[in-house]
Motif scaffolding. Structure first.
Motif, PDB file in Angstrom:
ATOM      1  N   LEU A  75      45.277  -7.583  66.876  1.00 27.68           N
ATOM      2  CA  LEU A  75      46.606  -8.192  66.918  1.00 27.68           C
ATOM      3  C   LEU A  75      46.876  -8.856  68.257  1.00 27.68           C
ATOM      4  O   LEU A  75      47.479  -9.924  68.318  1.00 27.68           O
ATOM      5  CB  LEU A  75      47.672  -7.129  66.636  1.00 27.68           C
ATOM      6  N   ASP A  76      46.466  -8.203  69.335  1.00 25.03           N
ATOM      7  CA  ASP A  76      46.617  -8.767  70.680  1.00 25.03           C
ATOM      8  C   ASP A  76      45.552  -8.132  71.570  1.00 25.03           C
ATOM      9  O   ASP A  76      45.649  -6.947  71.913  1.00 25.03           O
ATOM     10  CB  ASP A  76      48.008  -8.483  71.248  1.00 25.03           C
ATOM     11  N   PRO A  77      44.512  -8.884  71.941  1.00 26.07           N
ATOM     12  CA  PRO A  77      43.412  -8.305  72.713  1.00 26.07           C
ATOM     13  C   PRO A  77      43.700  -8.127  74.197  1.00 26.07           C
ATOM     14  O   PRO A  77      42.862  -7.578  74.922  1.00 26.07           O
ATOM     15  CB  PRO A  77      42.287  -9.319  72.500  1.00 26.07           C
ATOM     16  N   ARG A  78      44.856  -8.569  74.668  1.00 29.68           N
ATOM     17  CA  ARG A  78      45.110  -8.534  76.110  1.00 29.68           C
ATOM     18  C   ARG A  78      45.285  -7.134  76.675  1.00 29.68           C
ATOM     19  O   ARG A  78      44.700  -6.812  77.720  1.00 29.68           O
ATOM     20  CB  ARG A  78      46.337  -9.410  76.432  1.00 29.68           C
ATOM     21  N   PRO A  79      46.060  -6.244  76.056  1.00 30.50           N
ATOM     22  CA  PRO A  79      46.152  -4.882  76.609  1.00 30.50           C
ATOM     23  C   PRO A  79      44.821  -4.147  76.489  1.00 30.50           C
ATOM     24  O   PRO A  79      44.013  -4.403  75.592  1.00 30.50           O
ATOM     25  CB  PRO A  79      47.227  -4.222  75.736  1.00 30.50           C
ATOM     26  N   SER A  80      44.605  -3.219  77.397  1.00 33.05           N
ATOM     27  CA  SER A  80      43.399  -2.399  77.348  1.00 33.05           C
ATOM     28  C   SER A  80      43.401  -1.516  76.112  1.00 33.05           C
ATOM     29  O   SER A  80      44.451  -1.070  75.645  1.00 33.05           O
ATOM     30  CB  SER A  80      43.316  -1.533  78.603  1.00 33.05           C
ATOM     31  N   LEU A  81      42.214  -1.251  75.598  1.00 36.98           N
ATOM     32  CA  LEU A  81      42.085  -0.299  74.501  1.00 36.98           C
ATOM     33  C   LEU A  81      42.638   1.060  74.914  1.00 36.98           C
ATOM     34  O   LEU A  81      43.209   1.785  74.091  1.00 36.98           O
ATOM     35  CB  LEU A  81      40.624  -0.174  74.074  1.00 36.98           C
ATOM     36  N   GLY A  82      42.493   1.409  76.184  1.00 36.59           N
ATOM     37  CA  GLY A  82      43.035   2.672  76.669  1.00 36.59           C
ATOM     38  C   GLY A  82      44.551   2.732  76.560  1.00 36.59           C
ATOM     39  O   GLY A  82      45.119   3.780  76.232  1.00 36.59           O
ATOM     40  N   THR A  83      45.210   1.603  76.818  1.00 39.35           N
ATOM     41  CA  THR A  83      46.667   1.546  76.678  1.00 39.35           C
ATOM     42  C   THR A  83      47.071   1.744  75.227  1.00 39.35           C
ATOM     43  O   THR A  83      47.995   2.503  74.913  1.00 39.35           O
ATOM     44  CB  THR A  83      47.195   0.199  77.196  1.00 39.35           C
ATOM     45  N   TYR A  84      46.375   1.057  74.338  1.00 35.21           N
ATOM     46  CA  TYR A  84      46.657   1.216  72.913  1.00 35.21           C
ATOM     47  C   TYR A  84      46.391   2.660  72.459  1.00 35.21           C
ATOM     48  O   TYR A  84      47.146   3.223  71.675  1.00 35.21           O
ATOM     49  CB  TYR A  84      45.797   0.257  72.094  1.00 35.21           C
ATOM     50  N   LEU A  85      45.315   3.240  72.954  1.00 32.33           N
ATOM     51  CA  LEU A  85      44.966   4.598  72.542  1.00 32.33           C
ATOM     52  C   LEU A  85      45.996   5.612  73.041  1.00 32.33           C
ATOM     53  O   LEU A  85      46.344   6.566  72.326  1.00 32.33           O
ATOM     54  CB  LEU A  85      43.571   4.955  73.061  1.00 32.33           C
ATOM     55  N   LEU A  86      46.497   5.396  74.246  1.00 35.70           N
ATOM     56  CA  LEU A  86      47.528   6.293  74.774  1.00 35.70           C
ATOM     57  C   LEU A  86      48.778   6.232  73.905  1.00 35.70           C
ATOM     58  O   LEU A  86      49.385   7.263  73.602  1.00 35.70           O
ATOM     59  CB  LEU A  86      47.865   5.920  76.221  1.00 35.70           C
ATOM     60  N   ALA A  87      49.161   5.037  73.480  1.00 37.86           N
ATOM     61  CA  ALA A  87      50.335   4.887  72.619  1.00 37.86           C
ATOM     62  C   ALA A  87      50.111   5.552  71.267  1.00 37.86           C
ATOM     63  O   ALA A  87      50.985   6.267  70.754  1.00 37.86           O
ATOM     64  CB  ALA A  87      50.671   3.407  72.431  1.00 37.86           C
ATOM     65  N   ALA A  88      48.927   5.340  70.697  1.00 37.86           N
ATOM     66  CA  ALA A  88      48.636   5.876  69.366  1.00 37.86           C
ATOM     67  C   ALA A  88      48.560   7.392  69.346  1.00 37.86           C
ATOM     68  O   ALA A  88      48.801   8.021  68.308  1.00 37.86           O
ATOM     69  CB  ALA A  88      47.325   5.283  68.848  1.00 37.86           C
ATOM     70  N   THR A  89      48.216   7.990  70.467  1.00 35.69           N
ATOM     71  CA  THR A  89      48.091   9.450  70.531  1.00 35.69           C
ATOM     72  C   THR A  89      49.203  10.103  71.358  1.00 35.69           C
ATOM     73  O   THR A  89      49.166  11.306  71.604  1.00 35.69           O
ATOM     74  CB  THR A  89      46.728   9.863  71.129  1.00 35.69           C
ATOM     75  N   TRP A  90      50.197   9.310  71.771  1.00 37.76           N
ATOM     76  CA  TRP A  90      51.217   9.830  72.676  1.00 37.76           C
ATOM     77  C   TRP A  90      51.897  11.105  72.179  1.00 37.76           C
ATOM     78  O   TRP A  90      52.084  12.055  72.956  1.00 37.76           O
ATOM     79  CB  TRP A  90      52.269   8.772  72.988  1.00 37.76           C
ATOM     80  N   PRO A  91      52.303  11.207  70.911  1.00 36.65           N
ATOM     81  CA  PRO A  91      52.920  12.471  70.474  1.00 36.65           C
ATOM     82  C   PRO A  91      52.017  13.680  70.696  1.00 36.65           C
ATOM     83  O   PRO A  91      52.502  14.759  71.059  1.00 36.65           O
ATOM     84  CB  PRO A  91      53.181  12.232  68.980  1.00 36.65           C
TER      85      PRO A  91
END
Length: 217
Positions: A15-31
């Motif tokens: 959807l948007d390759p600019r953010p790091s995969l780590g940033t996306y992963l932190l959001a997806a697992t934040w709870p």
């Protein structure tokens, strides 16, 4: 939904390759990240309960601050706002909020009715975890789709970019399959410690992978 959450982070790069995969992963697992911290502090609870569901020997009697719909909406909004302030990327900010909310949706699919909507309930859950086979099929499909989308969205800069991703995928798959087949956790404290270490390990591993890959042309 362990690898299902990671799958959404991988897919988000399409959807948007600019953010790091780590940033996306932190959001997806934040709870789960927040839950592990609150568990150590005694603010939330987990019980070792073999047979509670086929997939996991744990029950979750109290985790409204990390896993209620209200809490994930707030966390998603805060994370999105922070990302926009520092990166000025509105599209990515919305995706990050969606990943946090997506965690709750996926957990509702897998959990028995223990997922709180508000801080005091009601509790919802469709109970996919009652069947190991059904869970493997659903989460396996999500994981394969997420990895495929990530590979389409990025390309390896070097051999490390190829092998680091491959090892990451293989490790996650083995750990996931082994989970319901192994012994139950020895204690709630062990759950908190292992979750804290593993979740942050995956986040930093994802950052490392992404540094060796670039957006596909």
């Amino acid at each position: 939904m362990f690898i299902g959450h990671i799958a959404t982070a991988l897919a988000a790069k399409k959807l948007d390759p600019r953010p790091s995969l780590g940033t996306y992963l932190l959001a997806a697992t934040w709870p789960d990240v927040l839950f592990s911290l609150l568990l150590i502090g005694g603010w939330e609870q987990v019980m070792i309960a073999p047979g509670h569901t086929a997939m996991t020997a744990m029950a979750f009697p109290h985790y409204p601050y990390s896993h209620s719909l209200v809490s994930v909406l707030v966390a998603g909004a805060v994370l999105a706002a922070l990302y926009w302030v520092f990166r000025r990327n509105a599209k990515a900010a919305v995706i990050l909020a969606g990943l946090v909310l997506g965690h709750w949706i996926l957990d509702v699919i897998t959990h028995v009715p223990d997922m709180p909507v508000g801080l005091a309930g009601p509790m919802v859950g469709l109970g996919l975890w009652k069947s190991i086979t059904a869970t493997f099929v659903v989460e396996g499909f999500l994981f394969v789709a997420g990895v495929s989308l990530y590979r389409r969205a990025t390309r390896a800069k070097d051999s490390m970019g190829r092998w680091a991703l491959a090892v990451f995928v293989i490790f996650l798959a083995i750990a996931y399959v082994a989970g319901p087949l192994g012994p139950p956790p020895p204690s709630a404290t062990a759950v908190a410690v292992v979750n804290n270490v593993s979740l942050w390990l995956f986040v930093f591993w994802a950052i490392w992978i992404d540094r060796h890959r670039s957006p596909a042309a």
